[in-house]
Scaffold this motif. Structure first.
Motif, PDB file in Angstrom:
ATOM      1  N   VAL A  89     -75.509 -45.393  18.816  1.00  0.00           N
ATOM      2  CA  VAL A  89     -76.302 -46.518  19.437  1.00  0.00           C
ATOM      3  C   VAL A  89     -77.154 -46.037  20.505  1.00  0.00           C
ATOM      4  O   VAL A  89     -76.602 -45.563  21.591  1.00  0.00           O
ATOM      5  CB  VAL A  89     -75.576 -47.694  19.693  1.00  0.00           C
ATOM      6  CG1 VAL A  89     -76.429 -48.749  20.196  1.00  0.00           C
ATOM      7  CG2 VAL A  89     -74.563 -48.130  18.498  1.00  0.00           C
ATOM      8  N   GLU A  90     -78.359 -46.152  20.463  1.00  0.00           N
ATOM      9  CA  GLU A  90     -79.267 -45.890  21.654  1.00  0.00           C
ATOM     10  C   GLU A  90     -79.524 -47.104  22.279  1.00  0.00           C
ATOM     11  O   GLU A  90     -79.773 -48.057  21.996  1.00  0.00           O
ATOM     12  CB  GLU A  90     -80.460 -45.016  21.190  1.00  0.00           C
ATOM     13  CG  GLU A  90     -81.427 -44.690  22.212  1.00  0.00           C
ATOM     14  CD  GLU A  90     -82.725 -43.969  21.830  1.00  0.00           C
ATOM     15  OE1 GLU A  90     -82.894 -42.642  21.606  1.00  0.00           O
ATOM     16  OE2 GLU A  90     -83.490 -44.730  21.003  1.00  0.00           O
ATOM     17  N   LEU A 111     -67.935 -51.642   4.921  1.00  0.00           N
ATOM     18  CA  LEU A 111     -68.978 -52.687   5.664  1.00  0.00           C
ATOM     19  C   LEU A 111     -70.377 -52.181   5.140  1.00  0.00           C
ATOM     20  O   LEU A 111     -70.529 -50.959   4.820  1.00  0.00           O
ATOM     21  CB  LEU A 111     -69.077 -52.365   7.119  1.00  0.00           C
ATOM     22  CG  LEU A 111     -67.606 -52.568   7.873  1.00  0.00           C
ATOM     23  CD1 LEU A 111     -67.826 -52.168   9.451  1.00  0.00           C
ATOM     24  CD2 LEU A 111     -67.366 -54.104   7.616  1.00  0.00           C
ATOM     25  N   ASP A 112     -71.273 -53.169   4.995  1.00  0.00           N
ATOM     26  CA  ASP A 112     -72.726 -52.951   4.503  1.00  0.00           C
ATOM     27  C   ASP A 112     -73.257 -52.250   5.798  1.00  0.00           C
ATOM     28  O   ASP A 112     -73.664 -52.837   6.720  1.00  0.00           O
ATOM     29  CB  ASP A 112     -73.193 -54.278   4.133  1.00  0.00           C
ATOM     30  CG  ASP A 112     -74.822 -54.280   3.697  1.00  0.00           C
ATOM     31  OD1 ASP A 112     -75.368 -53.048   4.137  1.00  0.00           O
ATOM     32  OD2 ASP A 112     -75.080 -55.067   3.064  1.00  0.00           O
ATOM     33  N   GLU A 113     -73.576 -51.040   5.392  1.00  0.00           N
ATOM     34  CA  GLU A 113     -74.069 -50.222   6.620  1.00  0.00           C
ATOM     35  C   GLU A 113     -75.572 -50.558   6.956  1.00  0.00           C
ATOM     36  O   GLU A 113     -76.037 -50.664   8.092  1.00  0.00           O
ATOM     37  CB  GLU A 113     -74.202 -48.655   6.147  1.00  0.00           C
ATOM     38  CG  GLU A 113     -72.992 -48.143   5.949  1.00  0.00           C
ATOM     39  CD  GLU A 113     -72.998 -46.518   6.101  1.00  0.00           C
ATOM     40  OE1 GLU A 113     -74.182 -46.022   6.126  1.00  0.00           O
ATOM     41  OE2 GLU A 113     -71.842 -46.138   5.423  1.00  0.00           O
ATOM     42  N   ASP A 114     -76.427 -51.368   5.979  1.00  0.00           N
ATOM     43  CA  ASP A 114     -77.742 -51.756   6.457  1.00  0.00           C
ATOM     44  C   ASP A 114     -77.395 -52.966   7.322  1.00  0.00           C
ATOM     45  O   ASP A 114     -78.276 -53.274   8.205  1.00  0.00           O
ATOM     46  CB  ASP A 114     -78.662 -52.062   5.102  1.00  0.00           C
ATOM     47  CG  ASP A 114     -79.263 -50.892   4.542  1.00  0.00           C
ATOM     48  OD1 ASP A 114     -79.174 -49.696   5.363  1.00  0.00           O
ATOM     49  OD2 ASP A 114     -79.430 -50.807   3.234  1.00  0.00           O
ATOM     50  N   ALA A 115     -76.559 -53.855   6.703  1.00  0.00           N
ATOM     51  CA  ALA A 115     -76.253 -55.154   7.553  1.00  0.00           C
ATOM     52  C   ALA A 115     -75.674 -54.812   8.822  1.00  0.00           C
ATOM     53  O   ALA A 115     -76.135 -55.471  10.000  1.00  0.00           O
ATOM     54  CB  ALA A 115     -75.365 -56.000   6.845  1.00  0.00           C
ATOM     55  N   ALA A 131     -70.580 -54.694  25.295  1.00  0.00           N
ATOM     56  CA  ALA A 131     -69.824 -56.093  24.819  1.00  0.00           C
ATOM     57  C   ALA A 131     -70.714 -56.863  24.150  1.00  0.00           C
ATOM     58  O   ALA A 131     -70.512 -57.375  23.009  1.00  0.00           O
ATOM     59  CB  ALA A 131     -69.914 -56.971  26.412  1.00  0.00           C
ATOM     60  N   HIS A 132     -72.087 -56.694  24.320  1.00  0.00           N
ATOM     61  CA  HIS A 132     -73.129 -57.280  23.361  1.00  0.00           C
ATOM     62  C   HIS A 132     -73.012 -56.620  22.012  1.00  0.00           C
ATOM     63  O   HIS A 132     -73.072 -57.278  21.012  1.00  0.00           O
ATOM     64  CB  HIS A 132     -74.503 -56.873  23.925  1.00  0.00           C
ATOM     65  CG  HIS A 132     -74.990 -57.765  25.190  1.00  0.00           C
ATOM     66  ND1 HIS A 132     -75.860 -57.513  26.125  1.00  0.00           N
ATOM     67  CD2 HIS A 132     -74.448 -59.017  25.444  1.00  0.00           C
ATOM     68  CE1 HIS A 132     -75.948 -58.291  27.241  1.00  0.00           C
ATOM     69  NE2 HIS A 132     -74.999 -59.238  26.745  1.00  0.00           N
ATOM     70  N   VAL A 133     -72.979 -55.066  21.883  1.00  0.00           N
ATOM     71  CA  VAL A 133     -73.037 -54.604  20.701  1.00  0.00           C
ATOM     72  C   VAL A 133     -71.574 -55.010  19.902  1.00  0.00           C
ATOM     73  O   VAL A 133     -71.324 -55.469  18.749  1.00  0.00           O
ATOM     74  CB  VAL A 133     -72.890 -53.054  20.678  1.00  0.00           C
ATOM     75  CG1 VAL A 133     -72.539 -52.132  19.521  1.00  0.00           C
ATOM     76  CG2 VAL A 133     -74.238 -52.663  21.172  1.00  0.00           C
ATOM     77  N   ARG A 180     -76.534 -52.191  10.700  1.00  0.00           N
ATOM     78  CA  ARG A 180     -77.673 -51.616  11.513  1.00  0.00           C
ATOM     79  C   ARG A 180     -78.596 -52.893  11.899  1.00  0.00           C
ATOM     80  O   ARG A 180     -79.143 -52.810  13.194  1.00  0.00           O
ATOM     81  CB  ARG A 180     -78.397 -50.659  10.456  1.00  0.00           C
ATOM     82  CG  ARG A 180     -78.200 -49.415  10.339  1.00  0.00           C
ATOM     83  CD  ARG A 180     -79.051 -48.591   9.373  1.00  0.00           C
ATOM     84  NE  ARG A 180     -78.469 -47.399   9.171  1.00  0.00           N
ATOM     85  CZ  ARG A 180     -78.622 -46.036   9.859  1.00  0.00           C
ATOM     86  NH1 ARG A 180     -79.277 -46.298  10.661  1.00  0.00           N
ATOM     87  NH2 ARG A 180     -78.256 -45.122   9.207  1.00  0.00           N
ATOM     88  N   GLN A 181     -78.740 -53.721  11.002  1.00  0.00           N
ATOM     89  CA  GLN A 181     -79.582 -54.822  11.608  1.00  0.00           C
ATOM     90  C   GLN A 181     -78.927 -55.702  12.608  1.00  0.00           C
ATOM     91  O   GLN A 181     -79.590 -56.088  13.599  1.00  0.00           O
ATOM     92  CB  GLN A 181     -79.653 -55.638  10.275  1.00  0.00           C
ATOM     93  CG  GLN A 181     -80.609 -55.164   9.271  1.00  0.00           C
ATOM     94  CD  GLN A 181     -80.625 -56.103   7.752  1.00  0.00           C
ATOM     95  OE1 GLN A 181     -80.205 -56.983   7.757  1.00  0.00           O
ATOM     96  NE2 GLN A 181     -81.727 -55.395   7.193  1.00  0.00           N
ATOM     97  N   ALA A 182     -77.491 -56.075  12.346  1.00  0.00           N
ATOM     98  CA  ALA A 182     -76.601 -56.762  13.261  1.00  0.00           C
ATOM     99  C   ALA A 182     -76.999 -56.061  14.853  1.00  0.00           C
ATOM    100  O   ALA A 182     -77.126 -56.812  15.928  1.00  0.00           O
ATOM    101  CB  ALA A 182     -75.276 -56.873  12.838  1.00  0.00           C
ATOM    102  N   ILE A 183     -76.905 -54.834  15.157  1.00  0.00           N
ATOM    103  CA  ILE A 183     -76.714 -54.008  16.122  1.00  0.00           C
ATOM    104  C   ILE A 183     -78.196 -54.241  16.653  1.00  0.00           C
ATOM    105  O   ILE A 183     -78.455 -54.326  17.707  1.00  0.00           O
ATOM    106  CB  ILE A 183     -76.082 -52.590  15.966  1.00  0.00           C
ATOM    107  CG1 ILE A 183     -74.511 -52.936  15.962  1.00  0.00           C
ATOM    108  CG2 ILE A 183     -76.304 -51.915  17.430  1.00  0.00           C
ATOM    109  CD1 ILE A 183     -74.040 -51.519  15.532  1.00  0.00           C
ATOM    110  N   SER A 184     -79.400 -53.866  15.879  1.00  0.00           N
ATOM    111  CA  SER A 184     -80.461 -53.605  16.311  1.00  0.00           C
ATOM    112  C   SER A 184     -81.018 -54.934  16.852  1.00  0.00           C
ATOM    113  O   SER A 184     -81.978 -55.214  17.417  1.00  0.00           O
ATOM    114  CB  SER A 184     -81.482 -53.398  15.013  1.00  0.00           C
ATOM    115  OG  SER A 184     -81.162 -52.023  14.532  1.00  0.00           O
ATOM    116  N   ALA A 185     -80.429 -56.294  16.333  1.00  0.00           N
ATOM    117  CA  ALA A 185     -80.996 -57.571  16.690  1.00  0.00           C
ATOM    118  C   ALA A 185     -80.598 -57.840  18.096  1.00  0.00           C
ATOM    119  O   ALA A 185     -81.060 -58.537  18.732  1.00  0.00           O
ATOM    120  CB  ALA A 185     -80.174 -58.738  15.696  1.00  0.00           C
ATOM    121  N   THR A 186     -79.676 -57.059  18.567  1.00  0.00           N
ATOM    122  CA  THR A 186     -79.066 -57.148  20.101  1.00  0.00           C
ATOM    123  C   THR A 186     -80.243 -56.358  20.742  1.00  0.00           C
ATOM    124  O   THR A 186     -79.913 -56.480  22.142  1.00  0.00           O
ATOM    125  CB  THR A 186     -77.824 -56.706  20.320  1.00  0.00           C
ATOM    126  OG1 THR A 186     -77.587 -55.413  19.890  1.00  0.00           O
ATOM    127  CG2 THR A 186     -76.528 -57.577  19.265  1.00  0.00           C
TER     128      THR A 186
END
Length: 85
Positions: free
Chosen positions: A8-9, A51-55, A18-20, A57-63
């Motif tokens: 994660v960058e 786990l759905d890897e695309d989901a 904590a957010h992630v 990625r999206q969940a973390i990117s949304a933060t």
């Protein structure tokens, strides 16, 4: 049990971690353990089911953080009793 290592960058402090962690826990109830490290730029996830890897990625990117990679592997508990059969 599966272990996911997510690179994660953008995490700069413990609040970023904590957010992630919260985003992963909220979106993936199968995640049994979630640990992030801003100094390593990684999030470790232990899950009983894939786990759905695309989901993910999206969940973390949304933060507001950027996912650079997701790797998964079978998890084997390490320790004194892990080698006994």
């Amino acid at each position: 049990m599966l272990q996911y290592t997510v690179t994660v960058e953008g995490m700069a402090c413990s609040m970023c971690e904590a957010h992630v962690n919260e985003a992963v826990r909220r979106n993936f109830p199968a995640a049994k353990k979630v640990t992030s490290s801003h100094s390593r730029g990684q999030t470790q996830i232990l899950s009983e089911t894939p786990l759905d890897e695309d989901a993910l990625r999206q969940a973390i990117s949304a933060t507001g953080y950027r996912v650079l990679s997701v790797q998964s592997a079978p998890y084997e508990k390490k320790g004194l009793f892990s080698r006994r059969k």
